[in-house]
Design an enzyme around this catalytic site. Structure first.
Site, PDB file in Angstrom:
ATOM      1  N   HIS A 230       0.847  -1.187   0.000  1.00 19.48           N
ATOM      2  CA  HIS A 230       0.000   0.000   0.000  1.00 19.48           C
ATOM      3  C   HIS A 230       0.888   1.244   0.000  1.00 19.48           C
ATOM      4  CE1 HIS A 230       0.600  -0.824   4.383  1.00 19.48           C
ATOM      5  NE2 HIS A 230       0.924   0.449   4.338  1.00 19.48           N
TER       6      HIS A 230
HETATM    7  C1  T46 Z   1       2.758   0.795   7.015  1.00 18.17           C
HETATM    8  C2  T46 Z   1       3.552  -0.433   7.303  1.00 18.17           C
HETATM    9  C3  T46 Z   1       5.011  -0.135   7.519  1.00 18.17           C
HETATM   10  C4  T46 Z   1      -4.680  -0.553  13.266  1.00 18.17           C
HETATM   11  O1  T46 Z   1      -5.815  -0.806  13.741  1.00 18.17           O
HETATM   12  N1  T46 Z   1      -3.998   0.540  13.708  1.00 18.17           N
HETATM   13  C5  T46 Z   1      -2.766   0.858  13.221  1.00 18.17           C
HETATM   14  O2  T46 Z   1      -2.177   1.870  13.660  1.00 18.17           O
HETATM   15  C6  T46 Z   1      -2.187   0.020  12.220  1.00 18.17           C
HETATM   16  C7  T46 Z   1      -0.822   0.361  11.641  1.00 18.17           C
HETATM   17  C8  T46 Z   1      -2.884  -1.078  11.795  1.00 18.17           C
HETATM   18  N2  T46 Z   1      -4.107  -1.363  12.329  1.00 18.17           N
HETATM   19  C9  T46 Z   1      -4.794  -2.574  11.899  1.00 18.17           C
HETATM   20  C10 T46 Z   1      -5.276  -2.586  10.463  1.00 18.17           C
HETATM   21  C11 T46 Z   1      -5.193  -4.049  10.071  1.00 18.17           C
HETATM   22  O3  T46 Z   1      -6.391  -4.691  10.455  1.00 18.17           O
HETATM   23  O4  T46 Z   1      -3.871  -3.665  12.008  1.00 18.17           O
HETATM   24  C12 T46 Z   1      -4.062  -4.590  10.956  1.00 18.17           C
HETATM   25  C13 T46 Z   1      -2.754  -4.817  10.189  1.00 18.17           C
HETATM   26  O5  T46 Z   1      -2.428  -3.626   9.441  1.00 18.17           O
HETATM   27  P1  T46 Z   1      -1.800  -3.683   7.979  1.00 18.17           P
HETATM   28  O6  T46 Z   1      -2.317  -4.859   7.237  1.00 18.17           O
HETATM   29  O7  T46 Z   1      -1.994  -2.334   7.356  1.00 18.17           O
HETATM   30  O8  T46 Z   1      -0.250  -3.915   8.349  1.00 18.17           O
HETATM   31  P2  T46 Z   1       1.028  -3.801   7.391  1.00 18.17           P
HETATM   32  O9  T46 Z   1       2.141  -4.427   8.125  1.00 18.17           O
HETATM   33  O10 T46 Z   1       0.731  -4.291   6.016  1.00 18.17           O
HETATM   34  O11 T46 Z   1       1.294  -2.209   7.259  1.00 18.17           O
HETATM   35  C14 T46 Z   1       1.662  -1.456   8.406  1.00 18.17           C
HETATM   36  C15 T46 Z   1       0.913  -0.111   8.438  1.00 18.17           C
HETATM   37  O12 T46 Z   1      -0.506  -0.353   8.351  1.00 18.17           O
HETATM   38  C16 T46 Z   1       1.315   0.791   7.317  1.00 18.17           C
HETATM   39  O13 T46 Z   1       0.846   2.105   7.580  1.00 18.17           O
HETATM   40  O14 T46 Z   1       3.259   1.719   6.395  1.00 18.17           O
HETATM   41  O15 T46 Z   1       3.056  -1.203   8.400  1.00 18.17           O
END
Ligand code: T46
Length: 135
Positions: free
Chosen positions: A49
């Site tokens: 993303h």
């Molecule tokens: C990024 C990379 C480096 C939340 O509820 N609050 C939060 O602050 C975050 C970061 C995530 N979430 C929830 C949303 C999803 O249900 O946690 C779950 C996993 O998030 P995501 O799939 O977006 O995780 P990554 O590792 O793909 O990405 C994350 C960050 O979301 C993103 O901003 O830059 O780490």
């Protein structure tokens, strides 16, 4: 590309090491949110993303992982494996994360609260939006 490595000053003595992170000092924005990623298996990839507005700094406190960064024109890879270095990722950069070591603890500092509407999770939509900004 709006990404760069930040080098943090380490206070070390015979007791160990300490690094302090402060908004608008060694972190170039006001920190509004902190999260950390750990226990990611080495075969797992994350990210896929970009953010429309968010700025972040990622630091591997322990272990290592690799970021793939894409500004719509070129891609490059950055290995994070040193707690004295932070990766600044500004807005409109597509990121993928891979090759997490078993002991990786990735700390991320962000300048805004979590907002799903700030995410672009489709690569072709990212390319359209980033090219509109550049034109
Ligand atoms: C990024 C990379 C480096 C939340 O509820 N609050 C939060 O602050 C975050 C970061 C995530 N979430 C929830 C949303 C999803 O249900 O946690 C779950 C996993 O998030 P995501 O799939 O977006 O995780 P990554 O590792 O793909 O990405 C994350 C960050 O979301 C993103 O901003 O830059 O780490």
């Amino acid at each position: 590309m709006e990404t760069r490595i930040l080098n943090f000053n380490e206070f070390g003595d015979d007791r160990g090491c300490l690094i302090s992170l402060e908004s608008m000092k060694n972190i170039p924005f006001e920190i509004e949110r902190v999260y950390y990623i750990y226990k990611t298996k080495s075969e797992v990839t994350r990210g896929y993303h970009a953010h429309r507005d968010l700025k972040q700094v990622a630091i591997a406190l322990s272990g290592s992982c690799t970021f793939v960064l894409d500004d719509g024109l070129s891609r490059n890879e950055v290995i994070l494996d040193d707690p004295t270095k932070g990766l600044l990722i500004c807005s409109m950069i597509w990121r993928e994360m891979k090759l997490f070591s078993d002991d990786c603890i990735l700390l991320v500092l962000a300048n805004h609260n979590y907002n799903e509407e700030d995410y672009i999770r489709d690569y072709s939509s990212f390319l359209k939006e980033v090219r509109n900004i550049c034109n």
